[in-house]
Design a protein around this motif. Structure first.
Motif, PDB file in Angstrom:
ATOM      1  N   ARG A 154       0.828  -1.208   0.000  1.00  0.00           N
ATOM      2  CA  ARG A 154       0.000   0.000   0.000  1.00  0.00           C
ATOM      3  C   ARG A 154       0.860   1.256   0.000  1.00  0.00           C
ATOM      4  N   VAL A 155       1.920   1.271   0.796  1.00  0.00           N
ATOM      5  CA  VAL A 155       2.783   2.447   0.884  1.00  0.00           C
ATOM      6  C   VAL A 155       3.507   2.669  -0.438  1.00  0.00           C
ATOM      7  N   GLU A 156       4.030   1.618  -1.009  1.00  0.00           N
ATOM      8  CA  GLU A 156       4.759   1.727  -2.264  1.00  0.00           C
ATOM      9  C   GLU A 156       3.851   2.094  -3.437  1.00  0.00           C
ATOM     10  N   MET A 157       2.578   1.762  -3.353  1.00  0.00           N
ATOM     11  CA  MET A 157       1.633   2.034  -4.436  1.00  0.00           C
ATOM     12  C   MET A 157       1.591   3.528  -4.750  1.00  0.00           C
ATOM     13  N   GLU A 158       1.468   4.362  -3.725  1.00  0.00           N
ATOM     14  CA  GLU A 158       1.407   5.805  -3.955  1.00  0.00           C
ATOM     15  C   GLU A 158       2.731   6.317  -4.523  1.00  0.00           C
ATOM     16  N   THR A 159       3.831   5.792  -4.038  1.00  0.00           N
ATOM     17  CA  THR A 159       5.143   6.177  -4.575  1.00  0.00           C
ATOM     18  C   THR A 159       5.262   5.757  -6.031  1.00  0.00           C
ATOM     19  N   THR A 160       4.772   4.570  -6.339  1.00  0.00           N
ATOM     20  CA  THR A 160       4.844   4.054  -7.709  1.00  0.00           C
ATOM     21  C   THR A 160       4.027   4.917  -8.668  1.00  0.00           C
ATOM     22  N   VAL A 161       2.802   5.277  -8.287  1.00  0.00           N
ATOM     23  CA  VAL A 161       1.993   6.098  -9.190  1.00  0.00           C
ATOM     24  C   VAL A 161       2.489   7.541  -9.239  1.00  0.00           C
ATOM     25  N   ASP A 162       3.138   8.002  -8.178  1.00  0.00           N
ATOM     26  CA  ASP A 162       3.766   9.326  -8.214  1.00  0.00           C
ATOM     27  C   ASP A 162       4.891   9.320  -9.239  1.00  0.00           C
ATOM     28  N   PHE A 163       5.649   8.238  -9.282  1.00  0.00           N
ATOM     29  CA  PHE A 163       6.708   8.088 -10.277  1.00  0.00           C
ATOM     30  C   PHE A 163       6.111   8.037 -11.690  1.00  0.00           C
ATOM     31  N   LEU A 164       5.002   7.325 -11.847  1.00  0.00           N
ATOM     32  CA  LEU A 164       4.322   7.271 -13.145  1.00  0.00           C
ATOM     33  C   LEU A 164       3.876   8.662 -13.571  1.00  0.00           C
ATOM     34  N   LEU A 165       3.283   9.406 -12.658  1.00  0.00           N
ATOM     35  CA  LEU A 165       2.841  10.769 -12.965  1.00  0.00           C
ATOM     36  C   LEU A 165       4.033  11.643 -13.364  1.00  0.00           C
ATOM     37  N   PHE A 166       5.148  11.484 -12.671  1.00  0.00           N
ATOM     38  CA  PHE A 166       6.370  12.212 -13.003  1.00  0.00           C
ATOM     39  C   PHE A 166       6.818  11.892 -14.430  1.00  0.00           C
ATOM     40  N   ILE A 167       6.826  10.604 -14.784  1.00  0.00           N
ATOM     41  CA  ILE A 167       7.243  10.190 -16.132  1.00  0.00           C
ATOM     42  C   ILE A 167       6.308  10.784 -17.184  1.00  0.00           C
ATOM     43  N   LEU A 168       5.003  10.676 -16.965  1.00  0.00           N
ATOM     44  CA  LEU A 168       4.039  11.199 -17.933  1.00  0.00           C
ATOM     45  C   LEU A 168       4.222  12.703 -18.128  1.00  0.00           C
ATOM     46  N   ASN A 169       4.371  13.434 -17.037  1.00  0.00           N
ATOM     47  CA  ASN A 169       4.542  14.884 -17.147  1.00  0.00           C
ATOM     48  C   ASN A 169       5.876  15.255 -17.778  1.00  0.00           C
ATOM     49  N   ARG A 170       6.924  14.525 -17.463  1.00  0.00           N
ATOM     50  CA  ARG A 170       8.234  14.801 -18.067  1.00  0.00           C
ATOM     51  C   ARG A 170       8.189  14.583 -19.577  1.00  0.00           C
ATOM     52  N   ARG A 171       7.413  13.597 -19.994  1.00  0.00           N
ATOM     53  CA  ARG A 171       7.256  13.319 -21.427  1.00  0.00           C
ATOM     54  C   ARG A 171       6.241  14.258 -22.078  1.00  0.00           C
ATOM     55  N   GLU A 172       5.624  15.106 -21.259  1.00  0.00           N
ATOM     56  CA  GLU A 172       4.553  15.997 -21.706  1.00  0.00           C
ATOM     57  C   GLU A 172       3.424  15.197 -22.363  1.00  0.00           C
ATOM     58  N   ASP A 173       3.155  14.036 -21.793  1.00  0.00           N
ATOM     59  CA  ASP A 173       2.102  13.135 -22.245  1.00  0.00           C
ATOM     60  C   ASP A 173       0.954  13.256 -21.253  1.00  0.00           C
ATOM     61  N   HIS A 174      -0.044  14.029 -21.607  1.00  0.00           N
ATOM     62  CA  HIS A 174      -1.121  14.343 -20.678  1.00  0.00           C
ATOM     63  C   HIS A 174      -2.418  13.589 -20.980  1.00  0.00           C
ATOM     64  N   ARG A 175      -2.295  12.421 -21.591  1.00  0.00           N
ATOM     65  CA  ARG A 175      -3.501  11.620 -21.849  1.00  0.00           C
ATOM     66  C   ARG A 175      -4.189  11.186 -20.559  1.00  0.00           C
ATOM     67  N   TYR A 176      -3.448  11.174 -19.467  1.00  0.00           N
ATOM     68  CA  TYR A 176      -4.047  10.804 -18.191  1.00  0.00           C
ATOM     69  C   TYR A 176      -5.119  11.810 -17.763  1.00  0.00           C
ATOM     70  N   VAL A 177      -5.020  13.049 -18.220  1.00  0.00           N
ATOM     71  CA  VAL A 177      -5.997  14.083 -17.847  1.00  0.00           C
ATOM     72  C   VAL A 177      -7.393  13.662 -18.302  1.00  0.00           C
ATOM     73  N   ALA A 178      -7.530  13.257 -19.555  1.00  0.00           N
ATOM     74  CA  ALA A 178      -8.820  12.811 -20.080  1.00  0.00           C
ATOM     75  C   ALA A 178      -9.233  11.475 -19.455  1.00  0.00           C
ATOM     76  N   ALA A 179      -8.277  10.563 -19.311  1.00  0.00           N
ATOM     77  CA  ALA A 179      -8.592   9.238 -18.771  1.00  0.00           C
ATOM     78  C   ALA A 179      -9.120   9.313 -17.341  1.00  0.00           C
ATOM     79  N   LEU A 180      -8.671  10.320 -16.592  1.00  0.00           N
ATOM     80  CA  LEU A 180      -9.076  10.455 -15.189  1.00  0.00           C
ATOM     81  C   LEU A 180     -10.082  11.594 -14.966  1.00  0.00           C
ATOM     82  N   ASN A 181     -10.538  12.200 -16.067  1.00  0.00           N
ATOM     83  CA  ASN A 181     -11.492  13.317 -15.985  1.00  0.00           C
ATOM     84  C   ASN A 181     -10.977  14.481 -15.149  1.00  0.00           C
ATOM     85  N   LEU A 182      -9.699  14.788 -15.298  1.00  0.00           N
ATOM     86  CA  LEU A 182      -9.125  15.955 -14.633  1.00  0.00           C
ATOM     87  C   LEU A 182      -9.377  17.190 -15.491  1.00  0.00           C
ATOM     88  N   LEU A 183      -9.325  18.352 -14.893  1.00  0.00           N
ATOM     89  CA  LEU A 183      -9.496  19.590 -15.647  1.00  0.00           C
ATOM     90  C   LEU A 183      -8.212  20.002 -16.358  1.00  0.00           C
TER      91      LEU A 183
END
Length: 139
Positions: A31-60
């Motif tokens: 459980r503890v590592e899960m949040e760290t793992t997805v934080d790393f994923l978010l970092f990778i996506l943003n570094r790549r300027e790949d924002h498809r997660y915004v639509a997939a998660l219904n973020l603004l």
């Protein structure tokens, strides 16, 4: 990085390699590592300027704050509780593993890669590319 089933070092000394292996589901996360793992994923996506997660998660808009992302997903898809944040993290990770926020390699490479390839291999690649090109063109 290559992994054969059942053949892996019992310990990973490089944190980045460990996180990449967790993203790929090669190492089970807690459980503890899960949040760290997805934080790393978010970092990778943003570094790549790949924002498809915004639509997939219904973020603004894109975010670099994993807490904002998880609170949003927990409130939208789950009951918003602390446990729901863990479910939100698992959901985000599942979207990545299914390719729903993009399909890409996790390792960064400096281009061109061919400069580091032995000339005999590069020649073979050139030959196979020429053969592939010739089969695509109508005669």
């Amino acid at each position: 990085m290559v992994d054969s089933p059942g053949v892996m070092l019992p310990r990973v000394d490089d944190a980045e390699v460990g996180l990449k292996l967790m993203l790929l589901d090669c190492i089970k996360e807690s459980r503890v590592e899960m949040e760290t793992t997805v934080d790393f994923l978010l970092f990778i996506l943003n570094r790549r300027e790949d924002h498809r997660y915004v639509a997939a998660l219904n973020l603004l808009e894109p975010t670099s704050n994993i807490h904002v992302l998880l609170r949003h997903v927990a409130a939208q898809r789950f009951d918003g509780s602390t446990r729901a944040r863990t479910q939100a993290a698992a959901y985000f990770l599942d979207l990545y593993r299914k390719g729903l926020v993009g399909r890409f390699g996790l390792d960064d490479f400096e281009y061109p890669l061919v400069e580091n390839v032995p000339s005999s291999v590069a020649d073979t690649l050139d030959d196979s590319t020429r053969r592939d090109d010739s089969t695509d063109s109508p005669e």
